[in-house]
Write an enzyme that holds these catalytic residues in place. Structure first.
Site, mmCIF file in Angstrom:
data_model
loop_
_atom_site.group_PDB
_atom_site.id
_atom_site.type_symbol
_atom_site.label_atom_id
_atom_site.label_comp_id
_atom_site.label_asym_id
_atom_site.label_seq_id
_atom_site.Cartn_x
_atom_site.Cartn_y
_atom_site.Cartn_z
ATOM 1 N N LYS A 107 0.973 -1.283 0.104
ATOM 2 C CA LYS A 107 0.098 -0.155 -0.002
ATOM 3 C C LYS A 107 1.090 1.083 -0.161
ATOM 4 O O LYS A 107 0.400 2.338 -0.466
ATOM 5 C CB LYS A 107 -0.921 0.037 1.278
ATOM 6 C CG LYS A 107 -2.034 -1.231 0.883
ATOM 7 C CD LYS A 107 -2.960 -0.921 1.947
ATOM 8 C CE LYS A 107 -4.494 -1.926 1.506
ATOM 9 N NZ LYS A 107 -4.022 -3.417 1.864
HETATM 10 C C1 LIG Z 1 -4.406 -4.398 1.249
HETATM 11 C C2 LIG Z 1 -3.758 -5.653 1.279
HETATM 12 C C3 LIG Z 1 -4.068 -6.855 0.422
HETATM 13 C C4 LIG Z 1 -5.213 -6.796 -0.403
HETATM 14 O O1 LIG Z 1 -5.025 -5.836 -1.502
HETATM 15 P P1 LIG Z 1 -6.298 -5.549 -2.541
HETATM 16 O O2 LIG Z 1 -5.877 -4.362 -3.443
HETATM 17 O O3 LIG Z 1 -7.495 -4.752 -1.422
HETATM 18 O O4 LIG Z 1 -6.979 -6.704 -2.929
HETATM 19 C C5 LIG Z 1 -3.298 -7.815 0.438
HETATM 20 N N1 LIG Z 1 -2.268 -7.855 1.305
HETATM 21 C C6 LIG Z 1 -1.713 -7.017 1.965
HETATM 22 C C7 LIG Z 1 -0.670 -7.058 3.168
HETATM 23 C C8 LIG Z 1 -2.759 -5.686 2.044
HETATM 24 O O5 LIG Z 1 -2.150 -4.817 2.969
#
Ligand SMILES: *Cc1c(COP(=O)(O)O)cnc(C)c1O
Length: 435
Positions: A107
């Protein structure tokens, strides 16, 4: 570039408007009205380009002349100031390590790009923007770190207090200082979310504090997530051109970014969606029925989403056809028992340590590759295992080494505004911050 709403009942907007609004008023999701293909020469030469150079080429197709080339190059280079290596785990299987950024999860990429785009546009306005965000843990950390030190922007993060988020997550939110203010709310995550919503629905507050959202469905979080699919291809081009990629998914933003990359011409053979027990999309691929459900808690908790918003972006890309959907995407789901066993087995067999999210991705990739053993497979490793030490350490029976930047957070001093779950108290904090 114009952006339309997937619900198609509001006018198209510019990139700038799309990212400041976040969500269109008809509750759809913004999508670019044209997805430009990249030239063949780009793909022929891609292995000689840096991640930032690739990122600029991709981003410019979505932003066009709204941000001049030199500024956009700088935004992309600052966003991508860490590597995203494709690491070999075993023959034909690679882990795309997305966790080398400041908060050790993918993220960071979206948050850093969004922060810099908002700051660019805010710099041309008179008033500072205030990003208001509720978090159950990881999003707040990435947003806080991503916006830290940005001129023209203050960030206020609401999180549920009293031990409802992990110690290290709390430290990641509360030790930054500067333009980042954390509010420890005497309530739940839902209370925090409601306070954010109520503030946005209050026109006086929205205007006075110039409130803006940094929600995960913002287009400016999606666009940079496409960069690393091209980067994967660049890194593995000499190994194979028949690549399949498995994306462990919750709200499906990461996977949607991969599908956009493919639409831009990236030759990925197959995408695979892997979920935990929140199996809404794999179930849709099986049955053609989209049935959102309340989320259930799992050890891959960043993927505990029962009503994945980006389903509607994917559906839009696939022309709302289930036949196309299930051809373009394979889907599998795994429970916590399978996830834990996978972490243990991969560690024992290869020495590679997965986090619970990456393990779900690895499982999906291997299941698909059972039928297609000649392909080269990549799974996205979305977070560093040390972020989930409580879960991972008992499984492998040894401590997980904490990277220095996570340790640095752990050693910082918490500073938070304790408030009740009450918009009037939030308002006081906003007043203070904006003065
Ligand atoms: C947010 C997140 C996901 C999921 O990603 P999406 O784009 O919501 O499908 C997977 N792994 C981690 C560690 C995350 O923080």
């Amino acid at each position: 570039m114009k952006y339309y709403s997937t619900n198609k009942s509001v006018p198209e907007v510019s990139f700038e408007e799309a990212i400041f609004k976040g969500l269109p008023d008809d509750n759809g999701l913004y999508m670019p009205d044209t997805i430009h293909k990249l030239d063949q020469s780009f793909f022929d030469n891609i292995e000689n380009m840096s991640l930032a150079e690739i990122g600029y080429e991709v981003a410019s197709k979505y932003i066009e002349d709204e941000i001049p080339a030199e500024d956009l190059k700088k935004i992309v280079a600052e966003t991508m100031n860490f590597d995203i290596p494709a690491v070999k785990v075993e023959e034909g299987v690679y882990s795309l390590e997305l966790y080398h950024g400041p908060t050790l999860a993918f993220k960071d990429v979206g948050a850093r790009f969004l922060a810099r785009c908002l700051s660019y546009f805010s710099g041309k306005k008179e008033k500072k923007a205030t990003i208001l965000v509720a978090t159950s843990g990881d999003t707040g950390a990435a947003v806080g770190a991503g916006f830290y030190g940005m001129e023209n922007i203050n960030v206020v993060i609401l999180y549920p207090g009293g031990g409802k988020i992990s110690k290290i997550q709390e430290k990641q939110l509360t030790t930054l200082g500067g333009n980042i203010t954390a509010c420890e709310v005497d309530g739940t995550f839902d209370d925090c979310q409601k306070m954010v919503k109520d503030s946005f629905l209050n026109p006086e507050m929205k205007d006075k504090f110039n409130l803006t959202s940094a929600n995960s469905i913002n287009m400016a979080r999606l666009i940079p997530q496409s960069f690393y699919y091209f980067w994967t291809y660049a890194q593995l081009k000499s190994v194979s051109k028949d690549i399949v990629i498995c994306v462990p998914s919750g709200n499906y933003g990461n996977l949607t970014a991969g599908l956009l990359a493919k639409k831009m011409g990236l030759p990925i053979r197959q995408y695979i969606a892997a979920s935990n027990a929140n199996d809404i999309v794999p179930a849709y691929i099986q049955s053609g029925q989209f049935n959102p459900k309340p989320s259930v808690m799992t050890m891959s908790n960043a993927m505990d989403v029962g009503n994945p918003s980006n389903f509607f972006r994917m559906n839009d890309l696939f022309g709302a056809s289930w036949d196309v959907f299930k051809e373009e995407l394979a889907g599998y789901a795994y429970d916590d028992k399978q996830t834990g066993e996978c972490i243990k087995q991969v560690k024992d067999d290869t020495g590679y340590l997965l986090d619970p999210h990456g393990a779900v991705g690895y499982l999906g990739l291997k299941e698909y590759m059972n039928d297609y053993p000649a392909e080269v497979g990549v799974f996205l490793e979305t977070a560093h295992p040390a972020k989930f030490g409580d879960v991972v350490e008992p499984i492998i029976n040894e401590p997980v080494v904490m990277p220095d930047r996570l340790k640095a957070y752990a050693e910082g001093t918490k500073v938070a505004e304790p408030i009740k779950a009450d918009v009037a108290q939030l308002r006081v904090v906003l007043e203070k911050v904006s003065n």
